[in-house]
Design a protein around this motif. Structure first.
Motif, PDB file in Angstrom:
ATOM      1  N   ASN A  69       0.810  -1.211   0.000  1.00  0.00           N
ATOM      2  CA  ASN A  69       0.000   0.000   0.000  1.00  0.00           C
ATOM      3  C   ASN A  69       0.847   1.265   0.000  1.00  0.00           C
ATOM      4  OD1 ASN A  69      -2.286  -1.566   0.091  1.00  0.00           O
ATOM      5  ND2 ASN A  69      -2.501  -1.472   2.304  1.00  0.00           N
ATOM      6  N   GLY A  70       2.180   1.092  -0.042  1.00  0.00           N
ATOM      7  CA  GLY A  70       3.066   2.247  -0.053  1.00  0.00           C
ATOM      8  C   GLY A  70       3.151   2.956   1.277  1.00  0.00           C
ATOM      9  N   GLN A  71       2.810   2.237   2.360  1.00  0.00           N
ATOM     10  CA  GLN A  71       2.827   2.847   3.681  1.00  0.00           C
ATOM     11  C   GLN A  71       4.147   2.524   4.378  1.00  0.00           C
ATOM     12  OE1 GLN A  71      -0.560   0.717   5.100  1.00  0.00           O
ATOM     13  NE2 GLN A  71      -2.000   2.346   4.639  1.00  0.00           N
ATOM     14  N   PRO A  72       4.574   3.363   5.316  1.00  0.00           N
ATOM     15  CA  PRO A  72       5.746   3.026   6.127  1.00  0.00           C
ATOM     16  C   PRO A  72       5.415   1.874   7.070  1.00  0.00           C
ATOM     17  CG  PRO A  72       4.728   5.035   6.942  1.00  0.00           C
ATOM     18  CD  PRO A  72       3.982   4.645   5.686  1.00  0.00           C
ATOM     19  N   PHE A  73       6.457   1.204   7.565  1.00  0.00           N
ATOM     20  CA  PHE A  73       6.234   0.092   8.493  1.00  0.00           C
ATOM     21  C   PHE A  73       5.958   0.657   9.876  1.00  0.00           C
ATOM     22  CE2 PHE A  73       9.424  -1.884   5.504  1.00  0.00           C
ATOM     23  CZ  PHE A  73       8.460  -2.518   4.744  1.00  0.00           C
ATOM     24  N   THR A  74       4.689   0.782  10.172  1.00  0.00           N
ATOM     25  CA  THR A  74       4.346   1.321  11.477  1.00  0.00           C
ATOM     26  C   THR A  74       3.521   0.312  12.251  1.00  0.00           C
ATOM     27  OG1 THR A  74       2.550   2.448  10.342  1.00  0.00           O
ATOM     28  CG2 THR A  74       4.439   3.786  10.958  1.00  0.00           C
TER      29      THR A  74
END
Ligand SMILES: [Zn+2]
Length: 88
Positions: A69-74
């Motif tokens: 999803n193009g999100q940072p690893f949070t």
């Protein structure tokens, strides 16, 4: 010439997350330059149990979705607490 360093990252593997080539040491530790995921053998061993490993604190299954999803690893708050409990 063949010189051995204890923590030399000279093992080639596929990134757990993005499938790019990443160099890891003999313990399976190394950070992917493509997606910045820290490879860890404990991820492989714990896969299916949704256990969380330092330093990422994000379950592998969730990190893959976040990458796609193009999100940072949070980590979610729950993941973070689980990580704290696991390492305390
Ligand atoms: Zn990667």
């Amino acid at each position: 010439m063949h010189t051995q360093y204890p923590f030399e990252r000279n093992i080639i593997k596929k990134c757990d997350i993005c499938d790019n080539i990443v160099l890891v040491d003999e313990f399976g530790h190394g950070r992917c330059e493509h997606c910045n995921w820290a490879q860890s053998k404990s991820h492989e061993e714990s896969e299916g149990y949704h256990k969380i490993s330092y330093p990422d604190l994000v379950p592998l299954s969730k990190a893959r979705i976040q990458y796609k999803n193009g999100q940072p690893f949070t980590p979610s708050f729950e993941d973070f607490i689980n990580g704290l409990l696991f390492y305390s």
